[in-house]
Design a protein around this motif. Sequence first.
Motif, PDB file in Angstrom:
ATOM      1  N   GLU A 168       0.818  -1.215   0.000  1.00 48.55           N
ATOM      2  CA  GLU A 168       0.000   0.000   0.000  1.00 48.55           C
ATOM      3  C   GLU A 168       0.850   1.264   0.000  1.00 48.55           C
ATOM      4  N   GLN A 169       2.091   1.138   0.429  1.00 45.39           N
ATOM      5  CA  GLN A 169       2.990   2.289   0.412  1.00 45.39           C
ATOM      6  C   GLN A 169       4.433   1.799   0.314  1.00 45.39           C
ATOM      7  N   ILE A 170       5.258   2.612  -0.330  1.00 41.67           N
ATOM      8  CA  ILE A 170       6.668   2.302  -0.512  1.00 41.67           C
ATOM      9  C   ILE A 170       7.493   3.434   0.089  1.00 41.67           C
ATOM     10  N   ILE A 171       8.472   3.074   0.895  1.00 39.22           N
ATOM     11  CA  ILE A 171       9.418   4.053   1.415  1.00 39.22           C
ATOM     12  C   ILE A 171      10.707   3.923   0.618  1.00 39.22           C
ATOM     13  N   CYS A 172      11.046   4.960  -0.104  1.00 40.46           N
ATOM     14  CA  CYS A 172      12.233   4.981  -0.957  1.00 40.46           C
ATOM     15  C   CYS A 172      13.345   5.765  -0.264  1.00 40.46           C
ATOM     16  N   TYR A 173      14.548   5.259  -0.335  1.00 40.09           N
ATOM     17  CA  TYR A 173      15.686   5.961   0.260  1.00 40.09           C
ATOM     18  C   TYR A 173      15.896   7.307  -0.409  1.00 40.09           C
ATOM     19  N   HIS A 174      15.589   7.357  -1.694  1.00 39.48           N
ATOM     20  CA  HIS A 174      15.661   8.615  -2.433  1.00 39.48           C
ATOM     21  C   HIS A 174      14.247   8.960  -2.902  1.00 39.48           C
ATOM     22  N   GLY A 175      13.606   9.841  -2.175  1.00 40.47           N
ATOM     23  CA  GLY A 175      12.263  10.250  -2.550  1.00 40.47           C
ATOM     24  C   GLY A 175      11.243  10.171  -1.438  1.00 40.47           C
ATOM     25  N   GLY A 176      11.493   9.328  -0.426  1.00 37.68           N
ATOM     26  CA  GLY A 176      10.595   9.259   0.705  1.00 37.68           C
ATOM     27  C   GLY A 176       9.403   8.347   0.493  1.00 37.68           C
ATOM     28  N   LEU A 177       8.216   8.799   0.878  1.00 36.22           N
ATOM     29  CA  LEU A 177       7.034   7.948   0.940  1.00 36.22           C
ATOM     30  C   LEU A 177       6.194   8.060  -0.332  1.00 36.22           C
ATOM     31  N   PHE A 178       5.872   6.906  -0.923  1.00 28.89           N
ATOM     32  CA  PHE A 178       4.997   6.843  -2.089  1.00 28.89           C
ATOM     33  C   PHE A 178       3.720   6.135  -1.692  1.00 28.89           C
ATOM     34  N   ARG A 179       2.599   6.841  -1.848  1.00 29.08           N
ATOM     35  CA  ARG A 179       1.284   6.251  -1.593  1.00 29.08           C
ATOM     36  C   ARG A 179       0.452   6.345  -2.863  1.00 29.08           C
ATOM     37  N   GLY A 180      -0.656   5.625  -2.858  1.00 26.78           N
ATOM     38  CA  GLY A 180      -1.523   5.644  -4.028  1.00 26.78           C
ATOM     39  C   GLY A 180      -1.681   4.236  -4.574  1.00 26.78           C
ATOM     40  N   ASP A 181      -1.893   4.131  -5.875  1.00 22.15           N
ATOM     41  CA  ASP A 181      -2.035   2.828  -6.515  1.00 22.15           C
ATOM     42  C   ASP A 181      -0.635   2.291  -6.808  1.00 22.15           C
ATOM     43  N   VAL A 182      -0.067   1.633  -5.813  1.00 23.48           N
ATOM     44  CA  VAL A 182       1.321   1.168  -5.918  1.00 23.48           C
ATOM     45  C   VAL A 182       1.473   0.169  -7.054  1.00 23.48           C
ATOM     46  N   LYS A 183       0.553  -0.774  -7.157  1.00 20.91           N
ATOM     47  CA  LYS A 183       0.666  -1.811  -8.192  1.00 20.91           C
ATOM     48  C   LYS A 183       0.663  -1.195  -9.584  1.00 20.91           C
ATOM     49  N   GLN A 184      -0.199  -0.222  -9.806  1.00 18.15           N
ATOM     50  CA  GLN A 184      -0.236   0.435 -11.104  1.00 18.15           C
ATOM     51  C   GLN A 184       1.046   1.216 -11.358  1.00 18.15           C
ATOM     52  N   ALA A 185       1.568   1.860 -10.329  1.00 13.63           N
ATOM     53  CA  ALA A 185       2.812   2.610 -10.487  1.00 13.63           C
ATOM     54  C   ALA A 185       3.973   1.685 -10.833  1.00 13.63           C
ATOM     55  N   LEU A 186       4.003   0.513 -10.211  1.00 12.86           N
ATOM     56  CA  LEU A 186       5.052  -0.461 -10.524  1.00 12.86           C
ATOM     57  C   LEU A 186       4.906  -0.971 -11.957  1.00 12.86           C
ATOM     58  N   LYS A 187       3.672  -1.219 -12.373  1.00 17.43           N
ATOM     59  CA  LYS A 187       3.440  -1.683 -13.740  1.00 17.43           C
ATOM     60  C   LYS A 187       3.852  -0.621 -14.758  1.00 17.43           C
ATOM     61  N   GLN A 188       3.585   0.642 -14.464  1.00 15.00           N
ATOM     62  CA  GLN A 188       3.992   1.723 -15.365  1.00 15.00           C
ATOM     63  C   GLN A 188       5.505   1.808 -15.474  1.00 15.00           C
ATOM     64  N   LEU A 189       6.171   1.604 -14.345  1.00 17.73           N
ATOM     65  CA  LEU A 189       7.641   1.618 -14.356  1.00 17.73           C
ATOM     66  C   LEU A 189       8.180   0.487 -15.221  1.00 17.73           C
ATOM     67  N   ILE A 190       7.651  -0.705 -15.029  1.00 23.16           N
ATOM     68  CA  ILE A 190       8.088  -1.851 -15.833  1.00 23.16           C
ATOM     69  C   ILE A 190       7.862  -1.592 -17.320  1.00 23.16           C
ATOM     70  N   HIS A 191       6.680  -1.058 -17.628  1.00 23.71           N
ATOM     71  CA  HIS A 191       6.333  -0.782 -19.029  1.00 23.71           C
ATOM     72  C   HIS A 191       7.291   0.229 -19.656  1.00 23.71           C
ATOM     73  N   ALA A 192       7.694   1.221 -18.872  1.00 24.98           N
ATOM     74  CA  ALA A 192       8.585   2.268 -19.374  1.00 24.98           C
ATOM     75  C   ALA A 192       9.930   1.709 -19.826  1.00 24.98           C
ATOM     76  N   TYR A 193      10.360   0.618 -19.197  1.00 30.35           N
ATOM     77  CA  TYR A 193      11.674   0.052 -19.510  1.00 30.35           C
ATOM     78  C   TYR A 193      11.606  -1.166 -20.429  1.00 30.35           C
ATOM     79  N   THR A 194      10.406  -1.689 -20.671  1.00 32.02           N
ATOM     80  CA  THR A 194      10.313  -2.913 -21.462  1.00 32.02           C
ATOM     81  C   THR A 194       9.523  -2.726 -22.748  1.00 32.02           C
ATOM     82  N   SER A 195       8.873  -1.599 -22.934  1.00 36.19           N
ATOM     83  CA  SER A 195       8.057  -1.408 -24.125  1.00 36.19           C
ATOM     84  C   SER A 195       8.927  -0.978 -25.315  1.00 36.19           C
TER      85      SER A 195
END
Length: 245
Positions: free
Chosen positions: A218-245
Motif C-alpha cells: 500500500e505504500q513504498i518508502i524509498c531511500y531517495h524520494g521518501g514515501l509513495f502512496r496511491g495505486d502502488v501496483k499500477q505505479a510499478l506496472k507503469q515503471l516496468i512498461h517504461a523500460y520494457t516497451s
Amino acid sequence: MYDYHLLDIEFEYDAQTQVITPIILRDARETILVDCGYPNFARLLKEAAIRYDVTLESITKLIVTHHDMDHIGSLAALKRAYPHIVIIAHELEAPHIDGTKKSLRLEQVEATFDVLPDEAKPHAEQFMNLLQSIEPIAVDRIVTNNEQLPWCGGIEIVHTPGHMPGHMSLYLPASNTLIAGDAVVIEQGQLNIANPQFTLDLDEAIRSVQRLLDYDIEQIICYHGGLFRGDVKQALKQLIHAYTS
C-alpha cells in the motif's frame, strides 16, 4: 504493534542539495535503523532521530539494504560508538561490507575510468578515493531471500538485485509497507529505477520490480524520494512498461 519514522536528512553533496531517507522501525523491544547515510553522518542521524524521541543509543539493529556508500558510510562509526548494535545484511552484500571483497561500485568506476574524457577524470578520482575510504565492518547477522525477521510485526527479506547483486528490500506485512532501499526511487512524483546508468544489471533491476507485484503493498518508502502512496501496483506496472516497451 510498531511504529516507523522517516529520517529525511537534507545535506549538500557535489554542490547539490540532496535528501536521503533512512528509516527507524520501533516496537516494544527493538529499535531498528535501516541504512545510515554517508561517512560522518552520525550527527545528522542523531538530529533526525531525536525529532521522534529516538536516540542512537537505543538502536538495537541496523539493517543494510546494500553497500553503496550513502547507505553504509557511517556504519563502522556507529558500530564503534554503539557496539551493541547488530548489523544485518544480505549474504551477497556481507563480503563487500566487511572488506573481504572490493566494493562493486569501486570496481565499476575503475573499469570505466580509462574511457572517461579527461575533464571527467578528476571527479571520478575523487569518487574512487571516497569509496576507498569507507571503513569495513563485520556483519553480525546474514539474511537470505524470504527470510522472516520476528520484529515490528514481522519483516520479510525481499531480495531485489539489479542495483547491486545483493540488494534487498524489506516488506512489512503488518502495514503493507515496502522499504525499497534503492530498488525504486521517487522522481517527480513517479517511481523510477535508481540511477539506471549506474545500475549494475538493469534487466535484473526490472525483474526485481516485477517481483514486487507479488506483494500486497500500500505504500513504498524509498531511500531517495521518501514515501509513495496511491495505486502502488499500477505505479510499478507503469515503471516496468517504461523500460520494457
